[in-house]
Scaffold this active site. Structure first.
Site, short mmCIF file in Angstrom:
data_model
loop_
_atom_site.label_atom_id
_atom_site.label_comp_id
_atom_site.label_asym_id
_atom_site.label_seq_id
_atom_site.Cartn_x
_atom_site.Cartn_y
_atom_site.Cartn_z
N THR A 232 0.85 -1.19 0.00
CA THR A 232 0.00 0.00 0.00
C THR A 232 0.89 1.24 0.00
OG1 THR A 232 -1.69 -1.20 1.19
CG2 THR A 232 -1.85 1.21 1.25
N CYS A 320 26.26 7.92 6.23
CA CYS A 320 26.27 6.53 6.67
C CYS A 320 27.52 6.19 7.46
CB CYS A 320 26.13 5.60 5.48
SG CYS A 320 24.69 5.97 4.51
N1 PLP Z 1 22.84 6.88 -2.89
C1 PLP Z 1 23.51 7.98 -2.51
C2 PLP Z 1 24.52 8.57 -3.45
C3 PLP Z 1 23.28 8.57 -1.27
O1 PLP Z 1 23.96 9.68 -0.91
C4 PLP Z 1 22.33 7.98 -0.41
C5 PLP Z 1 22.08 8.55 0.94
O2 PLP Z 1 22.98 8.99 1.63
C6 PLP Z 1 21.64 6.84 -0.86
C7 PLP Z 1 21.91 6.32 -2.10
C8 PLP Z 1 20.60 6.18 -0.01
O3 PLP Z 1 19.36 6.86 -0.08
P1 PLP Z 1 18.26 6.65 1.07
O4 PLP Z 1 18.78 7.34 2.28
O5 PLP Z 1 17.02 7.27 0.54
O6 PLP Z 1 18.09 5.19 1.25
#
Ligand code: PLP
Length: 376
Positions: A232, A320
């Site tokens: 959904t 991250c």
């Molecule tokens: N790809 C890149 C280049 C990013 O900078 C990030 C997030 O930091 C992502 C993918 C992941 O995206 P999301 O946070 O929406 O999962």
């Protein structure tokens, strides 16, 4: 708070916030339901699809909504297990939402070659060309890097992929709202987006899937999203993404000018305060407003702690890996030595920042450098 970490995430645009709360409150029907409330929700989703499509220069039926950028990348990559050609070409500076997925796909017979980058963080299209084998089924190279901001030569890589009929995916999560992104002009087959990087909500993303390319769903269940993503729909999140994409595309030139102005002011003030500061990345092919700067002799974790005390949010690498003081993998891949690597900050400006904010930031960096130096 003085927020200079927009590459990690952005605040909600006030108009997006307003729309999302209205949708959440009033239009909560299930978009698959036949009653008026459900149909209204469905209309909102299709409006958002149209807004996203317009923002990235494709047709509405080429947009699949996902649960974010990570999921959009996964949707493309997991399709490899169904393909005959299971070799992938990628780059060493991709986000973990690409590289870790590829590592996990190894047990399903997927192999990959990660091409390197030069000292500016740029992929050489010739390296992509040379990595192609008869088993190559996908090339995935990001449009712009999240730590460095280097904009990759995607058009050249697309030309290479097209000659050999190889599917081309690009992770454009960092690009929308900072540079014009046009799916048709780029010629890519798939492209990933994440709303929280362009003043939309977290946990909502989109994948451009060019007409004629059919992907098997990663999330299996109902028939939503043309059977490419079951579940959904997050109506308010999707509506927020659509409006955020429209605002990002409509304001792109204004935003670029503003971000460049802030970045130029920051660079000249820092060069004055700390003449040996090193600005990493490409001198021109660079996302506006994203600055990767090293302060030789100063540990970035200490710099961040001091700046945090001044109410300043910056980053030492990608979101991250924050909290982790290991040298940045991306900077290492660019050949930057560990001592410089560990003295690097990422400053990413947003449309809400002002020149006054930049002055405050550089003033605090100056006092931080002095304090750390005098304590040494
Ligand atoms: N790809 C890149 C280049 C990013 O900078 C990030 C997030 O930091 C992502 C993918 C992941 O995206 P999301 O946070 O929406 O999962």
């Amino acid at each position: 708070m003085y927020y200079f970490d927009h590459s990690a995430t952005t605040p909600l645009h006030p108009k997006v916030k307003e729309l999302m709360s209205e949708v959440g409150e009033l239009h909560f029907g299930n978009p698959s339901s036949v009653h008026a409330s459900g149909q209204k929700a469905k209309t909102l989703i299709e409006t958002a699809r149209g807004q996203m499509a317009k923002a990235i220069g494709c047709n509405s039926n080429e947009v699949v909504f996902t649960g974010g950028g990570t999921e959009a990348n996964n949707l493309v990559l997991w399709n490899l297990i169904h393909q005959m050609k299971k070799h992938v070409i990628t780059s060493v500076i991709e986000h973990p939402a690409v590289l870790n997925v590829l590592d996990n796909l190894g047990e399903f017979g997927v192999t990959y070659t990660a091409v390197g980058v030069d000292e500016t963080g740029m992929v050489n299209p010739n390296d992509v060309q040379n990595a192609i084998t008869e088993k190559t089924g996908l090339i995935t190279i990001m449009l712009a890097n999240n730590e460095m901001g280097t904009i990759q030569p995607i058009a050249d890589i697309v030309a290479i992929a097209k000659k050999q009929s190889i599917i081309l995916h690009t992770d454009a999560v960092q690009s929308i709202g900072k540079i014009p992104v046009n799916a048709k002009e780029l010629g890519v087959d798939c492209m990933s987006f994440s709303a929280h990087k362009f003043y939309g909500p977290k946990g909502v993303g989109a994948l451009f899937v060019s007409k004629g390319l059919k992907l098997k769903p990663l999330i299996i269940g109902g028939n939503q999203e043309r059977r490419m993503r079951a579940g959904t729909e997050n109506t308010s999140g999707i509506a927020g993404l659509g409006l955020a994409a429209e605002l990002a595309a409509n304001n792109i030139h204004k935003t670029q000018t503003h971000l460049n102005e802030l970045a130029d002011a920051f660079k000249s003030q820092i060069t004055y305060i700390c003449p040996n500061a090193i600005f990493n990345g490409h001198p021109e092919k660079q996302l506006p407003g994203l600055i990767n700067v090293s302060f030789p002799g100063f540990r970035n974790d200490l710099l961040m702690i001091h700046l945090d005390r001044h109410g300043i949010a910056v980053s030492s690498g990608s979101a991250c890996s924050s909290g982790d003081i290991k040298p940045s993998r991306i900077l290492s891949e660019m050949g930057i030595k560990d001592d410089i690597n560990n003295s690097t900050l990422r400053i990413s400006f947003g449309y809400g920042n002002t020149l006054k904010d930049v002055e405050y930031l550089t003033r605090c960096i100056k006092s931080t450098l002095e304090r750390i130096r005098s304590a040494a």
